[in-house]
Design a protein around this motif. Structure first.
Motif, mmCIF file in Angstrom:
data_model
loop_
_atom_site.group_PDB
_atom_site.id
_atom_site.type_symbol
_atom_site.label_atom_id
_atom_site.label_comp_id
_atom_site.label_asym_id
_atom_site.label_seq_id
_atom_site.Cartn_x
_atom_site.Cartn_y
_atom_site.Cartn_z
ATOM 1 N N ALA A 80 0.830 -1.208 0.000
ATOM 2 C CA ALA A 80 0.000 0.000 0.000
ATOM 3 C C ALA A 80 0.862 1.255 0.000
ATOM 4 C CB ALA A 80 -0.929 -0.014 1.214
ATOM 5 N N GLU A 81 1.936 1.255 0.761
ATOM 6 C CA GLU A 81 2.845 2.404 0.781
ATOM 7 C C GLU A 81 3.487 2.615 -0.577
ATOM 8 O OE1 GLU A 81 3.564 4.649 3.101
ATOM 9 O OE2 GLU A 81 2.042 3.841 4.435
ATOM 10 N N ARG A 82 3.877 1.505 -1.226
ATOM 11 C CA ARG A 82 4.483 1.610 -2.551
ATOM 12 C C ARG A 82 3.481 2.162 -3.565
ATOM 13 N NH1 ARG A 82 5.824 -3.182 -2.861
ATOM 14 N NH2 ARG A 82 7.961 -2.988 -2.074
ATOM 15 N N ALA A 83 2.227 1.678 -3.487
ATOM 16 C CA ALA A 83 1.202 2.183 -4.416
ATOM 17 C C ALA A 83 0.928 3.666 -4.161
ATOM 18 C CB ALA A 83 -0.085 1.367 -4.254
ATOM 19 N N ARG A 84 0.894 4.064 -2.894
ATOM 20 C CA ARG A 84 0.669 5.480 -2.580
ATOM 21 C C ARG A 84 1.809 6.350 -3.105
ATOM 22 N NH1 ARG A 84 1.873 8.885 1.629
ATOM 23 N NH2 ARG A 84 2.997 7.239 2.725
ATOM 24 N N PHE A 85 3.033 5.844 -3.019
ATOM 25 C CA PHE A 85 4.174 6.592 -3.542
ATOM 26 C C PHE A 85 4.077 6.758 -5.061
ATOM 27 C CE2 PHE A 85 8.388 6.285 -5.538
ATOM 28 C CZ PHE A 85 8.948 7.470 -5.075
ATOM 29 N N ILE A 86 3.652 5.669 -5.741
ATOM 30 C CA ILE A 86 3.518 5.753 -7.209
ATOM 31 C C ILE A 86 2.454 6.776 -7.595
ATOM 32 C CG2 ILE A 86 2.833 4.457 -9.266
ATOM 33 C CD1 ILE A 86 4.087 1.973 -7.989
ATOM 34 N N VAL A 87 1.317 6.776 -6.862
ATOM 35 C CA VAL A 87 0.249 7.741 -7.146
ATOM 36 C C VAL A 87 0.738 9.168 -6.909
ATOM 37 C CG1 VAL A 87 -2.027 8.545 -6.415
ATOM 38 C CG2 VAL A 87 -1.603 6.104 -6.706
ATOM 39 N N GLU A 88 1.425 9.380 -5.812
ATOM 40 C CA GLU A 88 1.935 10.722 -5.523
ATOM 41 C C GLU A 88 2.955 11.154 -6.564
ATOM 42 O OE1 GLU A 88 3.458 10.654 -1.579
ATOM 43 O OE2 GLU A 88 1.476 10.660 -0.612
ATOM 44 N N LYS A 89 3.800 10.218 -7.002
ATOM 45 C CA LYS A 89 4.777 10.547 -8.037
ATOM 46 C C LYS A 89 4.077 10.940 -9.337
ATOM 47 C CE LYS A 89 8.728 8.620 -10.516
ATOM 48 N NZ LYS A 89 9.593 7.415 -10.698
ATOM 49 N N ALA A 90 3.026 10.194 -9.710
ATOM 50 C CA ALA A 90 2.280 10.523 -10.927
ATOM 51 C C ALA A 90 1.608 11.893 -10.807
ATOM 52 C CB ALA A 90 1.240 9.428 -11.209
ATOM 53 N N GLU A 91 1.082 12.190 -9.601
ATOM 54 C CA GLU A 91 0.458 13.501 -9.395
ATOM 55 C C GLU A 91 1.479 14.622 -9.539
ATOM 56 O OE1 GLU A 91 -2.629 14.410 -8.931
ATOM 57 O OE2 GLU A 91 -3.486 12.397 -9.019
ATOM 58 N N GLN A 92 2.665 14.419 -8.987
ATOM 59 C CA GLN A 92 3.702 15.441 -9.112
ATOM 60 C C GLN A 92 4.150 15.619 -10.560
ATOM 61 O OE1 GLN A 92 4.683 17.438 -6.708
ATOM 62 N NE2 GLN A 92 3.312 16.429 -5.235
ATOM 63 N N GLN A 93 4.284 14.505 -11.288
ATOM 64 C CA GLN A 93 4.651 14.606 -12.703
ATOM 65 C C GLN A 93 3.562 15.330 -13.499
ATOM 66 O OE1 GLN A 93 5.366 10.532 -13.809
ATOM 67 N NE2 GLN A 93 7.496 10.548 -13.076
ATOM 68 N N LYS A 94 2.312 15.058 -13.156
ATOM 69 C CA LYS A 94 1.204 15.730 -13.830
ATOM 70 C C LYS A 94 1.244 17.237 -13.579
ATOM 71 C CE LYS A 94 -3.858 15.802 -14.003
ATOM 72 N NZ LYS A 94 -5.102 15.204 -13.463
ATOM 73 N N LYS A 95 1.476 17.590 -12.316
ATOM 74 C CA LYS A 95 1.566 19.004 -11.983
ATOM 75 C C LYS A 95 2.738 19.661 -12.707
ATOM 76 C CE LYS A 95 -0.552 18.621 -7.382
ATOM 77 N NZ LYS A 95 -0.338 18.802 -5.922
ATOM 78 N N ALA A 96 3.882 18.941 -12.783
ATOM 79 C CA ALA A 96 5.051 19.487 -13.476
ATOM 80 C C ALA A 96 4.755 19.690 -14.957
ATOM 81 C CB ALA A 96 6.246 18.559 -13.281
ATOM 82 N N ALA A 97 4.041 18.724 -15.563
ATOM 83 C CA ALA A 97 3.691 18.849 -16.982
ATOM 84 C C ALA A 97 2.763 20.036 -17.214
ATOM 85 C CB ALA A 97 3.051 17.552 -17.482
ATOM 86 N N VAL A 98 1.808 20.219 -16.304
ATOM 87 C CA VAL A 98 0.877 21.342 -16.435
ATOM 88 C C VAL A 98 1.624 22.668 -16.318
ATOM 89 C CG1 VAL A 98 -1.072 22.518 -15.345
ATOM 90 C CG2 VAL A 98 -1.120 20.041 -15.654
#
Length: 272
Positions: free
Chosen positions: A193-211
């Motif tokens: 669960a911690e690993r999945a949460r980290f992946i989701v947070e990483k994707a959110e940060q990448q999305k924000k960076a792309a925006v």
């Protein structure tokens, strides 16, 4: 004459041997850290506790029973159940010794093997009583509290039998196979669960960076368009000149590039 002398010496030696045997049987030793209780054939167990040293007694009539009054260790394993019905294997280490003044009562009511008769039963009773108040998780996270509660209850219980507990500690605490496997599976699930949460947070940060990057590019394009509308094509011509200058500089430093005047070939003039 000589025969009479030897006969007298023999009788004297026999008498001394008999006297020595009687005296020896009338003495007994109490070693350091030990105490003695006297059993009298006519009066029973005496209330007096004999200390260390060499002492007299009446042969055949009295008998000393020696007790070790030093602290001795004992490990007692117990299998019991927790509040949430999990099997718990506990090993309790006890340092115990008898109360010196109560040795006659201990010998009369329990016997010389008082530790074998008392400690296993009261330890099992107290451990089952205390452990049943906690669930499996609390036994791990609140081990100090469990140990203190066991020590207090067991010390009070042992005092009724004339025993002093100098130390009580939990040296071993394990659970059943099923519970251990469940804990391991829970730990693995939490890690996943911690690993999945980290992946989701990483994707959110990448999305924000792309925006943010896209917004920056859009703003830059808007500024360039405004500049072109205001100043014309001068900015583009300037950028072309800068690019051409940079290309020429890079080519001039390359050994594989040769500059020729306009209208000439690479080959030099050769004879016909």
């Amino acid at each position: 004459m000589a025969a009479r002398v030897f006969e007298s010496i023999g009788k004297l030696g026999l008498g001394l041997a008999v006297v020595g045997g009687v005296v020896n049987s009338a003495l007994y030793n109490v070693d350091a850290g030990h105490r003695a209780v006297i059993f009298d054939r006519f009066r029973g167990v005496q209330d007096v506790v004999v200390g260390e040293g060499t002492h007299f007694l009446i042969p055949w009539v009295q008998k000393p029973i020696i007790f070790d009054c030093r602290s001795r260790p004992r490990n007692i394993p117990v299998i019991t159940g927790s509040k949430d019905l999990q099997n718990v294997n506990i090993t309790l280490r006890i340092l115990f010794r008898p109360v010196t003044a109560q040795l006659p009562r201990i010998f009369t009511s329990i016997g010389e093997d008082y530790d074998e008769r008392v400690l296993p039963s009261i330890t099992t009773e107290i451990l089952k009583s205390v452990v049943a108040r906690f669930d499996a998780g609390e036994l791990i996270t609140q081990r100090e509290l469990v140990s203190r509660q066991v020590s207090e209850d067991l010390t009070e219980r042992a005092a009724t039998f004339g025993l002093i507990l100098d130390d009580v500690s939990l040296t071993h605490l394990t659970f059943g196979k099923e519970f251990t496997e469940a804990v391991e599976m829970k730990q693995v699930a939490q890690q996943e669960a911690e690993r999945a949460r980290f992946i989701v947070e990483k994707a959110e940060q990448q999305k924000k960076a792309a925006v943010i990057s896209a917004e920056g590019d859009s703003k830059a394009a808007e500024l360039i368009a405004n500049s072109l509308a205001t100043a014309g094509d001068g900015l583009i011509e300037l950028r072309k000149l800068e690019a051409a200058e940079d290309i020429a500089y890079q080519l001039s430093r390359s050994r594989n590039v040769t500059y020729l005047p306009s209208g000439q070939s690479v080959l030099l003039q050769l004879p016909q």
